[in-house]
Design a protein around this motif. Structure first.
Motif, PDB file in Angstrom:
ATOM      1  N   LYS A 179       0.945  -7.798   0.888  1.00 15.00           N
ATOM      2  CA  LYS A 179       0.932  -8.536   0.495  1.00 15.00           C
ATOM      3  C   LYS A 179       1.341  -8.642  -1.335  1.00 15.00           C
ATOM      4  O   LYS A 179       0.749  -7.786  -1.952  1.00 15.00           O
ATOM      5  N   VAL A 180       2.781  -9.107  -1.780  1.00 22.14           N
ATOM      6  CA  VAL A 180       3.230  -8.853  -2.870  1.00 22.14           C
ATOM      7  C   VAL A 180       3.871  -9.738  -3.380  1.00 22.14           C
ATOM      8  O   VAL A 180       4.512  -9.819  -3.336  1.00 22.14           O
ATOM      9  N   GLY A 181       2.503 -10.999  -4.493  1.00 21.37           N
ATOM     10  CA  GLY A 181       3.501 -12.276  -4.549  1.00 21.37           C
ATOM     11  C   GLY A 181       3.089 -12.969  -3.260  1.00 21.37           C
ATOM     12  O   GLY A 181       2.622 -13.399  -2.247  1.00 21.37           O
ATOM     13  N   ASN A 182       4.812 -13.454  -2.695  1.00 22.08           N
ATOM     14  CA  ASN A 182       5.438 -14.114  -2.385  1.00 22.08           C
ATOM     15  C   ASN A 182       6.527 -13.096  -0.304  1.00 22.08           C
ATOM     16  O   ASN A 182       6.445 -14.012   0.255  1.00 22.08           O
ATOM     17  N   ALA A 183       6.069 -12.198  -0.717  1.00 21.81           N
ATOM     18  CA  ALA A 183       6.541 -10.775  -0.667  1.00 21.81           C
ATOM     19  C   ALA A 183       6.003 -10.386   0.564  1.00 21.81           C
ATOM     20  O   ALA A 183       4.310 -10.579   0.093  1.00 21.81           O
ATOM     21  N   GLU A 184       6.741  -9.741   1.312  1.00 17.66           N
ATOM     22  CA  GLU A 184       5.792  -8.871   2.056  1.00 17.66           C
ATOM     23  C   GLU A 184       6.298  -7.216   2.778  1.00 17.66           C
ATOM     24  O   GLU A 184       7.148  -7.102   2.173  1.00 17.66           O
ATOM     25  N   ALA A 217       0.818   5.142   1.494  1.00 15.75           N
ATOM     26  CA  ALA A 217       2.335   5.528   1.534  1.00 15.75           C
ATOM     27  C   ALA A 217       2.641   3.873   1.541  1.00 15.75           C
ATOM     28  O   ALA A 217       1.917   3.103   2.495  1.00 15.75           O
ATOM     29  N   TYR A 218       3.909   3.294   1.612  1.00 14.31           N
ATOM     30  CA  TYR A 218       4.473   2.739   2.289  1.00 14.31           C
ATOM     31  C   TYR A 218       5.544   1.803   2.518  1.00 14.31           C
ATOM     32  O   TYR A 218       6.616   2.835   2.557  1.00 14.31           O
ATOM     33  N   TYR A 219       5.653   1.280   3.436  1.00 14.10           N
ATOM     34  CA  TYR A 219       6.514   0.956   4.558  1.00 14.10           C
ATOM     35  C   TYR A 219       7.564  -0.092   4.582  1.00 14.10           C
ATOM     36  O   TYR A 219       6.374  -0.657   5.357  1.00 14.10           O
ATOM     37  N   GLN A 220       8.241  -0.191   4.817  1.00 14.50           N
ATOM     38  CA  GLN A 220       9.487  -1.596   5.353  1.00 14.50           C
ATOM     39  C   GLN A 220      10.750  -1.317   6.104  1.00 14.50           C
ATOM     40  O   GLN A 220      10.464   0.047   6.441  1.00 14.50           O
ATOM     41  N   VAL A 264      20.419  -2.666   6.712  1.00 10.20           N
ATOM     42  CA  VAL A 264      21.184  -2.897   5.677  1.00 10.20           C
ATOM     43  C   VAL A 264      21.810  -2.522   4.914  1.00 10.20           C
ATOM     44  O   VAL A 264      21.623  -2.342   4.163  1.00 10.20           O
ATOM     45  N   ARG A 265      23.202  -2.626   6.000  1.00 11.03           N
ATOM     46  CA  ARG A 265      23.773  -2.697   5.599  1.00 11.03           C
ATOM     47  C   ARG A 265      24.474  -3.726   4.289  1.00 11.03           C
ATOM     48  O   ARG A 265      25.142  -3.598   4.050  1.00 11.03           O
ATOM     49  N   ASN A 266      23.866  -4.990   4.821  1.00 16.81           N
ATOM     50  CA  ASN A 266      24.166  -6.218   4.366  1.00 16.81           C
ATOM     51  C   ASN A 266      23.663  -5.635   2.856  1.00 16.81           C
ATOM     52  O   ASN A 266      22.115  -5.927   2.762  1.00 16.81           O
ATOM     53  N   GLU A 267      24.009  -6.459   1.517  1.00 17.01           N
ATOM     54  CA  GLU A 267      23.928  -6.064   0.536  1.00 17.01           C
ATOM     55  C   GLU A 267      22.606  -6.696   0.048  1.00 17.01           C
ATOM     56  O   GLU A 267      21.123  -7.008  -0.396  1.00 17.01           O
ATOM     57  N   GLU A 268      22.164  -8.471   0.220  1.00 13.44           N
ATOM     58  CA  GLU A 268      21.176  -9.406   0.467  1.00 13.44           C
ATOM     59  C   GLU A 268      20.287  -9.122   1.131  1.00 13.44           C
ATOM     60  O   GLU A 268      18.604  -8.827   1.078  1.00 13.44           O
ATOM     61  N   THR A 269      20.292  -8.071   2.380  1.00 13.61           N
ATOM     62  CA  THR A 269      19.174  -7.626   3.399  1.00 13.61           C
ATOM     63  C   THR A 269      18.698  -6.405   2.634  1.00 13.61           C
ATOM     64  O   THR A 269      17.675  -6.446   2.570  1.00 13.61           O
ATOM     65  N   MET A 270      19.190  -5.787   2.248  1.00 17.63           N
ATOM     66  CA  MET A 270      19.367  -4.473   1.726  1.00 17.63           C
ATOM     67  C   MET A 270      18.165  -4.826   0.189  1.00 17.63           C
ATOM     68  O   MET A 270      17.396  -3.901   0.342  1.00 17.63           O
ATOM     69  N   GLN A 271      18.352  -5.623  -0.519  1.00 16.64           N
ATOM     70  CA  GLN A 271      17.465  -6.142  -1.691  1.00 16.64           C
ATOM     71  C   GLN A 271      16.000  -7.169  -1.071  1.00 16.64           C
ATOM     72  O   GLN A 271      15.177  -6.540  -2.158  1.00 16.64           O
ATOM     73  N   ARG A 272      16.446  -7.657  -0.353  1.00 20.66           N
ATOM     74  CA  ARG A 272      15.168  -8.312   0.560  1.00 20.66           C
ATOM     75  C   ARG A 272      14.162  -6.824   0.580  1.00 20.66           C
ATOM     76  O   ARG A 272      12.705  -7.823   0.138  1.00 20.66           O
ATOM     77  N   LEU A 315       8.369  -3.410  -2.836  1.00 17.93           N
ATOM     78  CA  LEU A 315       8.844  -2.209  -2.110  1.00 17.93           C
ATOM     79  C   LEU A 315       9.100  -1.142  -4.170  1.00 17.93           C
ATOM     80  O   LEU A 315       7.826  -0.761  -4.688  1.00 17.93           O
ATOM     81  N   LEU A 316       9.614  -1.948  -4.666  1.00 15.64           N
ATOM     82  CA  LEU A 316      10.087  -1.800  -6.300  1.00 15.64           C
ATOM     83  C   LEU A 316       9.277  -2.757  -6.900  1.00 15.64           C
ATOM     84  O   LEU A 316       9.056  -2.090  -8.335  1.00 15.64           O
ATOM     85  N   SER A 317       8.207  -3.763  -6.695  1.00 18.33           N
ATOM     86  CA  SER A 317       7.649  -3.848  -7.349  1.00 18.33           C
ATOM     87  C   SER A 317       5.825  -3.223  -7.674  1.00 18.33           C
ATOM     88  O   SER A 317       5.176  -3.761  -8.543  1.00 18.33           O
ATOM     89  N   ILE A 318       5.775  -2.717  -6.580  1.00 16.73           N
ATOM     90  CA  ILE A 318       4.469  -1.440  -6.383  1.00 16.73           C
ATOM     91  C   ILE A 318       5.247  -0.264  -7.444  1.00 16.73           C
ATOM     92  O   ILE A 318       5.538   0.356  -7.414  1.00 16.73           O
ATOM     93  N   ALA A 319       3.896  -0.339  -8.170  1.00 13.84           N
ATOM     94  CA  ALA A 319       4.263   0.881  -9.499  1.00 13.84           C
ATOM     95  C   ALA A 319       3.745   1.990  -9.763  1.00 13.84           C
ATOM     96  O   ALA A 319       4.554   2.484 -10.289  1.00 13.84           O
TER      97      ALA A 319
END
Length: 398
Positions: free
Chosen positions: A323-328, A340-343, A348-356, A361-365
């Motif tokens: 759990k990362v804030g409201n995201a998962e 290790a982290y896995y999505q 993810v060929r749709n850009e919106e899906t890719m960013q979601r 993952l990008l929020s984990i420092a």
């Protein structure tokens, strides 16, 4: 028999070590075959036949040995006094007070003990306390995608193999049915009924079998979703099947104990602590889903997530939903000090899906590995250190 190479390596690593090797897993996932393979390995390496005792308690010939005193006398009488003895007990939970036999044999210097069981009762309560520090548990799952592919014709297309894997089942015996869907379905139906009626209903003395099956259907239909006990209770009650939350909890516990479902807790990736509310449950084999809920298709994203969970479980480590804030984050795997982290996403060929998918993952420092696994058959790419990979290639890696 399909050689379970990785599991054989684990057994071999612990061979002759002063611990009891306990192999657990859902019925028909290959526990008996694994013991036979390991026995053959011992004999091929020069261990004499008289040093090996194999007892399968599902075999009617061994019914007299279901009495623990008779079992102990039988085994003790056949031990080689001046050699190492290898003892294999298959489905030993069928023996009342089996722990007394194991405990007494463990005290001997010249025995190496291997046992299997299809129910967590094998290591529950007083039994686990008695055997504490004396055993290692090896969780055996049905075939991995890699094992499944290795048993197929070499020319088969990977995506076709994956469809067979999720539709026909990953249970080893299904590979002997020549891809006959009707026969595979009948086999899985019989297996499912055995697990529910024999391992769950009879052991837990459940009287409302229809309610249990309603809960199984709900869980199978919601693999990969956070399952809150109260939500399950409220949903069934709204359908005219009134049931208390504690009863739902007991039924789920019984299903988990029979290894048909595996629970996974939620973990606050930034606060680095377990969360008390909600958990996810995954099926031991996604082919069972069609038997439980009918042949309706769809929801392939959660099916893929289930397949990835099982593969991570085979590879070892503690697995959590992040759990990362409201995201998962679909999975966080912790091995000692390593993470290790896995999505997991179908595409993810749709850009919106890719960013979601990338955003949590990008929020984990931290600098631990981060993966995005998809069914997009594209070359490996990196997004600010996050490795995007074709999931079928990833499944074949180990």
């Amino acid at each position: 028999m399909i050689e379970r190479i990785e599991y054989i390596k684990i057994l071999d690593k612990w061979r002759d070590k002063q611990v009891i090797k306990v192999v657990t897993g859902i019925r028909r996932c290959g526990k008996s075959s694994l013991l036979k393979m390991f026995c053959k390995k011992l004999l091929d390496e020069g261990i004499a036949q008289e040093q090996v005792q194999e007892i399968n308690f599902e075999n009617l010939d061994n019914e007299p040995l279901l009495d623990y005193k008779a079992l102990y006398a039988h085994v003790k009488k056949r031990l080689c006094a001046d050699k190492k003895n290898y003892l294999f007990f298959d489905e030993i939970q069928m023996v009342d007070n089996f722990q007394k036999v194991i405990d007494s044999l463990f005290l001997l210097d010249n025995v190496d003990i291997y046992v299997t069981g299809s129910n967590a009762y094998l290591l529950s309560g007083e039994i686990a306390t008695l055997l504490t520090g004396r055993y290692i548990q090896i969780n055996l799952f049905p075939l991995s995608f890699k094992e499944f592919v290795q048993a197929l014709p070499t020319h088969i297309n990977l995506e076709r193999a994956y469809r067979q894997y999720i539709e026909l089942s990953s249970f080893p015996y299904v590979l002997q049915l020549d891809q006959n869907r009707e026969m595979a379905h009948e086999y899985l139906l019989g297996l499912y009924n055995t697990i529910v009626l024999k391992d769950v209903v009879s052991r837990r003395k459940i009287t409302d079998v229809m309610m249990l099956q309603s809960i199984v259907r709900f869980l199978a239909d919601n693999i990969g979703n956070v399952s809150v006990i109260k939500r399950i209770s409220d949903t069934l009650t709204s359908q005219g099947r009134k049931i208390a939350s504690h009863t739902v909890e007991n039924y789920i516990s019984a299903l988990v104990d029979s290894y048909i479902f595996y629970p996974i807790q939620r973990y606050d990736a930034k606060g680095k602590q377990l969360l008390k509310s909600g958990q996810k449950l995954y099926l031991a084999d996604v082919g069972l889903r069609q038997v439980i809920n009918g042949t309706k298709g769809g929801d392939m994203g959660h099916v893929l997530e289930n397949v990835v969970y099982l593969e991570l479980a085979r590879r070892g480590g503690e697995i959590y939903v992040g759990k990362v804030g409201n995201a998962e984050i679909d999975f966080i795997v912790i091995n000692g000090e390593e993470k290790a982290y896995y999505q997991v996403s179908l595409s993810v060929r749709n850009e919106e899906t890719m960013q979601r998918e990338l955003s949590p993952l990008l929020s984990i420092a931290d600098n631990f590995p981060k993966y995005l696994l998809t069914m997009d058959n594209d070359p490996v790419t990196y997004h600010n250190g996050i490795k995007q990979q074709y999931v079928l290639d990833w499944l074949l890696e180990k």
